[in-house]
Scaffold this motif. Structure first.
Motif, PDB file in Angstrom:
ATOM      1  N   ALA A  38      53.249  20.726  20.678  1.00 53.93           N
ATOM      2  CA  ALA A  38      52.662  21.695  20.116  1.00 53.93           C
ATOM      3  C   ALA A  38      51.131  21.023  19.811  1.00 53.93           C
ATOM      4  N   GLY A  40      47.745  21.756  17.393  1.00 50.86           N
ATOM      5  CA  GLY A  40      47.051  22.543  16.214  1.00 50.86           C
ATOM      6  C   GLY A  40      45.712  22.952  16.485  1.00 50.86           C
ATOM      7  N   ARG A  43      42.117  18.188  16.069  1.00 51.81           N
ATOM      8  CA  ARG A  43      41.380  17.253  15.018  1.00 51.81           C
ATOM      9  C   ARG A  43      42.055  15.857  15.024  1.00 51.81           C
ATOM     10  N   SER A  44      43.070  15.553  15.580  1.00 50.12           N
ATOM     11  CA  SER A  44      43.359  14.250  15.689  1.00 50.12           C
ATOM     12  C   SER A  44      42.555  13.429  16.883  1.00 50.12           C
ATOM     13  N   SER A 107      45.223  22.393  11.269  1.00 44.51           N
ATOM     14  CA  SER A 107      46.186  23.308  10.785  1.00 44.51           C
ATOM     15  C   SER A 107      47.091  22.998   9.994  1.00 44.51           C
ATOM     16  N   SER A 114      51.256  14.931  10.963  1.00 49.71           N
ATOM     17  CA  SER A 114      50.650  13.787  10.445  1.00 49.71           C
ATOM     18  C   SER A 114      50.908  13.096   9.192  1.00 49.71           C
ATOM     19  N   HIS A 117      46.863  12.349   4.361  1.00 48.82           N
ATOM     20  CA  HIS A 117      46.713  11.788   3.133  1.00 48.82           C
ATOM     21  C   HIS A 117      45.136  12.454   2.524  1.00 48.82           C
ATOM     22  N   TYR A 401      47.053   4.100  11.978  1.00 46.58           N
ATOM     23  CA  TYR A 401      47.394   5.481  12.053  1.00 46.58           C
ATOM     24  C   TYR A 401      47.528   6.100  13.153  1.00 46.58           C
TER      25      TYR A 401
HETATM   26  C1  LIG Z   1      36.441  14.826  10.174  1.00 45.61           C
HETATM   27  C2  LIG Z   1      37.779  14.420  10.129  1.00 45.61           C
HETATM   28  C3  LIG Z   1      38.522  13.803   9.157  1.00 45.61           C
HETATM   29  C4  LIG Z   1      39.742  13.774   9.017  1.00 45.61           C
HETATM   30  N1  LIG Z   1      40.203  13.214   7.567  1.00 45.61           N
HETATM   31  C5  LIG Z   1      41.384  12.839   7.405  1.00 45.61           C
HETATM   32  C6  LIG Z   1      41.924  12.280   6.240  1.00 45.61           C
HETATM   33  O1  LIG Z   1      41.263  12.202   5.294  1.00 45.61           O
HETATM   34  N2  LIG Z   1      43.177  11.937   6.139  1.00 45.61           N
HETATM   35  C7  LIG Z   1      44.169  12.117   7.032  1.00 45.61           C
HETATM   36  O2  LIG Z   1      45.306  11.958   7.112  1.00 45.61           O
HETATM   37  N3  LIG Z   1      43.637  12.711   8.209  1.00 45.61           N
HETATM   38  C8  LIG Z   1      42.324  13.032   8.565  1.00 45.61           C
HETATM   39  N4  LIG Z   1      42.027  13.467   9.576  1.00 45.61           N
HETATM   40  C9  LIG Z   1      42.932  13.594  10.802  1.00 45.61           C
HETATM   41  C10 LIG Z   1      43.699  15.031  10.904  1.00 45.61           C
HETATM   42  O3  LIG Z   1      43.996  15.376   9.569  1.00 45.61           O
HETATM   43  C11 LIG Z   1      44.977  15.009  11.489  1.00 45.61           C
HETATM   44  O4  LIG Z   1      44.794  14.450  12.844  1.00 45.61           O
HETATM   45  C12 LIG Z   1      45.583  16.400  11.869  1.00 45.61           C
HETATM   46  O5  LIG Z   1      46.868  16.087  12.144  1.00 45.61           O
HETATM   47  C13 LIG Z   1      44.665  17.223  12.666  1.00 45.61           C
HETATM   48  O6  LIG Z   1      45.724  18.440  12.481  1.00 45.61           O
HETATM   49  P1  LIG Z   1      45.238  19.396  13.871  1.00 45.61           P
HETATM   50  O7  LIG Z   1      45.777  20.897  13.274  1.00 45.61           O
HETATM   51  O8  LIG Z   1      43.965  19.502  14.395  1.00 45.61           O
HETATM   52  O9  LIG Z   1      46.379  18.839  14.962  1.00 45.61           O
HETATM   53  P2  LIG Z   1      46.170  18.360  16.405  1.00 45.61           P
HETATM   54  O10 LIG Z   1      45.140  17.331  16.483  1.00 45.61           O
HETATM   55  O11 LIG Z   1      46.265  19.544  17.276  1.00 45.61           O
HETATM   56  O12 LIG Z   1      47.558  17.753  16.616  1.00 45.61           O
HETATM   57  C14 LIG Z   1      47.717  16.533  15.787  1.00 45.61           C
HETATM   58  C15 LIG Z   1      49.538  16.157  15.803  1.00 45.61           C
HETATM   59  O13 LIG Z   1      50.027  17.485  15.061  1.00 45.61           O
HETATM   60  C16 LIG Z   1      51.060  17.724  15.848  1.00 45.61           C
HETATM   61  N5  LIG Z   1      51.227  19.296  15.497  1.00 45.61           N
HETATM   62  C17 LIG Z   1      50.218  20.089  15.693  1.00 45.61           C
HETATM   63  N6  LIG Z   1      50.765  21.417  15.255  1.00 45.61           N
HETATM   64  C18 LIG Z   1      51.875  21.135  15.547  1.00 45.61           C
HETATM   65  C19 LIG Z   1      53.083  22.345  15.069  1.00 45.61           C
HETATM   66  N7  LIG Z   1      52.881  23.532  14.893  1.00 45.61           N
HETATM   67  N8  LIG Z   1      54.576  21.676  15.412  1.00 45.61           N
HETATM   68  C20 LIG Z   1      54.738  20.509  15.505  1.00 45.61           C
HETATM   69  N9  LIG Z   1      53.478  19.446  15.755  1.00 45.61           N
HETATM   70  C21 LIG Z   1      52.451  20.010  15.617  1.00 45.61           C
HETATM   71  C22 LIG Z   1      50.476  17.687  17.451  1.00 45.61           C
HETATM   72  O14 LIG Z   1      51.714  17.506  18.477  1.00 45.61           O
HETATM   73  C23 LIG Z   1      50.001  16.078  17.200  1.00 45.61           C
HETATM   74  O15 LIG Z   1      51.113  15.174  17.418  1.00 45.61           O
HETATM   75  C24 LIG Z   1      40.554  13.893   9.959  1.00 45.61           C
HETATM   76  C25 LIG Z   1      40.250  14.267  11.088  1.00 45.61           C
HETATM   77  C26 LIG Z   1      38.725  14.764  11.375  1.00 45.61           C
HETATM   78  C27 LIG Z   1      38.296  15.237  12.492  1.00 45.61           C
END
Ligand SMILES: Cc1cc2nc3c(=O)[nH]c(=O)nc-3n(C[C@H](O)[C@H](O)[C@H](O)COP(=O)(O)OP(=O)(O)OC[C@H]3O[C@@H](n4cnc5c(N)ncnc54)[C@H](O)[C@@H]3O)c2cc1C
Length: 450
Positions: A38, A40, A43-44, A107, A114, A117, A401
């Motif tokens: 999956a 989202g 943003r990882s 998302s 993740s 935090h 992380y």
């Molecule tokens: C500018 C910036 C600042 C950030 N600051 C922080 C911070 O302060 N603290 C922190 O902890 N992180 C931080 N992050 C990282 C971000 O919060 C995590 O990477 C988060 O998981 C991204 O969510 P996403 O929806 O973009 O997921 P994606 O990047 O699309 O996916 C990340 C992970 O989540 C899984 N996933 C997504 N959706 C689902 C679903 N529906 N079911 C099962 N698994 C799923 C994916 O398989 C993948 O393993 C930051 C990122 C950015 C770009």
């Protein structure tokens, strides 16, 4: 929609060919294929939401808010809804996210997977602590409901499990009440790392939200100089009179945008140290407390769309590690010395204090301090430096992380995540053929013996 296309996450590295599915209903969100993960909002940083040669299920259309109880502050939504969409609904009604990462463009599913935090980890723990229920699609077994009390081992393998236990369809979340859409913030400058740790430890400066910016290029007696930023949700009487009658209204902001990828030479030790000098001087002057709106306090980078383009088309990596207490300040000094002497220019370096670990088996946080650095991939010996830093992190009992990782080795991962064996037992029971997989899972051999 099914499309084969190159895909990357926020840091543009790595870029891999994946088959993309965009289901319209989360019931079509099925891991019953040979190899699927999956995704989202991407943003990882790295390959957690990539699946080279396999299937990637995008959750952007699965963004319905199902229930919002404004009296109890409980929200249930599909996993593809963004934190931004949630905030638009809840802030005007007096609620905020219990834990928020540094961007609101993630998302709900990504925040759970993740176990993200925020600046309040030392007080409030991570995202998973506020999730009361999850609906998860398992390969070949339909949907399962899990929570801290129902199927708790599935729940805690999924919180922080990087999407590898199945697809999260729905999430129920407990929100935090707020009296306004503003924060009372204060900045405190420290001329070196000892000064910064003294500020973190000073009970007079303790606050629910704390974070420090560090100048990673400073060395000698300025090593680790930085600015601690603290804040708490502003009470009505702390707001300027004109704002008190409409405390949940956010001011309009004009977002900036980086229109194209910048050329590789734009970020270099000289430009970054000039920026650091000016930034440190400006922040050190701001001594008095001030009122900031939620968006500028929690999500300053969201006001610059596509800021990731400043690293150019080649992309960058983020290196985020945590070092446990006791001993974090000495270990961080050693790591910072190594980074400063390498002259790798990190434009963004953020230090946060962390509270005790939560219950997620693969969750990142632990009691101590975490440092995050953005590093350009143009530097040829970068991965060699990061391998050396991994060794130091392991030596001090810390970890990297996964949500920010694109290059850790399987052997280092196993030394950093002692609950991997426990997680693997749940994974093998839920998904014996390892149909739910990602490029990160293959790189770190998640699924192989502990
Ligand atoms: C500018 C910036 C600042 C950030 N600051 C922080 C911070 O302060 N603290 C922190 O902890 N992180 C931080 N992050 C990282 C971000 O919060 C995590 O990477 C988060 O998981 C991204 O969510 P996403 O929806 O973009 O997921 P994606 O990047 O699309 O996916 C990340 C992970 O989540 C899984 N996933 C997504 N959706 C689902 C679903 N529906 N079911 C099962 N698994 C799923 C994916 O398989 C993948 O393993 C930051 C990122 C950015 C770009």
């Amino acid at each position: 929609m099914v499309k084969i296309a190159p895909l990357a996450s926020w840091n543009n590295y790595p870029k891999q060919i994946c088959t993309l599915h965009r289901p319209e209903r989360y019931r079509q969100f099925s891991p019953d294929v040979e190899s699927a993960i999956a995704r989202g909002l991407g943003r990882s940083y790295g390959d957690a939401a990539l699946n080279e040669g396999g299937q990637v299920f995008l959750s952007e259309r699965l963004n319905r808010i199902l229930v919002f109880d404004p009296v109890r502050g409980v929200l249930r939504a599909e996993a593809g809804v963004s934190l931004d969409e949630i905030l638009r609904l809840i802030v005007p009604r007096g609620w905020f996210l219990p834990v928020s990462p540094g961007t609101r463009f993630v998302s709900l599913g990504g925040a759970v997977a993740s176990d993200v935090h925020g600046k309040n980890h030392h007080c409030d723990g991570s995202f998973g602590a506020y999730v009361s229920a999850i609906q998860l699609a398992l390969p070949g077994a339909g949907w399962v409901d899990c929570s801290p009390t129902a199927n708790p081992e599935i729940f805690w393998a999924t919180v922080g499990g990087m999407g590898l236990t199945g697809f999260i369809g729905e999430v129920e979340l407990q929100l935090r009440p707020i009296a306004s859409a503003y924060v009372r913030a204060q900045h405190h400058a420290a001329s070196n790392l000892d000064g910064l740790f003294d500020l973190f430890a000073d009970p007079d400066r303790d606050a629910p939200y704390t974070v420090a910016w560090i100048d990673c290029l400073s060395s000698g007696n300025k090593l680790g100089r930085g600015v601690l930023m603290t804040g708490h949700h502003a009470a009505l009487q702390e707001l300027p009179i004109g704002v008190r009658s409409r405390p949940y209204d956010l001011p309009a902001v004009k977002a900036l945008s980086v229109p194209v990828n910048l050329p590789g030479w734009a970020l270099n030790p000289l430009s970054v140290s000039l920026f650091n000098e000016a930034y440190f001087a400006a922040q050190a002057r701001k001594r008095a407390p001030f009122i900031a709106d939620l968006r500028s306090f929690f999500y300053p980078l969201d006001n610059i769309h596509h800021w990731n383009r400043i690293y150019g088309a080649g992309g960058f990596v983020q290196y985020q590690f945590v070092i446990p207490e006791p001993g974090a300040s000495a270990a961080l000094r050693e790591l910072l010395k190594r980074i400063a002497s390498s002259r790798h220019a990190s434009f963004l370096a953020v230090l946060k204090r962390m509270g005790p670990a939560g219950s997620g088996m693969l969750s990142f946080p632990m009691l101590g301090y975490t440092l995050a650095l953005d590093l350009s991939l143009r530097d040829p010996d970068l991965f060699k430096l990061l391998d050396e830093l991994d060794e130091l992190v392991i030596e001090h009992g810390g970890r990297v992380y996964l949500a920010k990782d694109a290059r850790l080795s399987a052997a280092s991962f196993r030394k950093m995540y002692p609950r991997y064996g426990e997680w693997l037992a749940v994974k093998n029971r839920l998904d014996p053929d390892h149909q739910v997989t990602s490029s990160m899972a293959r790189r770190l051999q998640l699924g192989s013996a502990a």
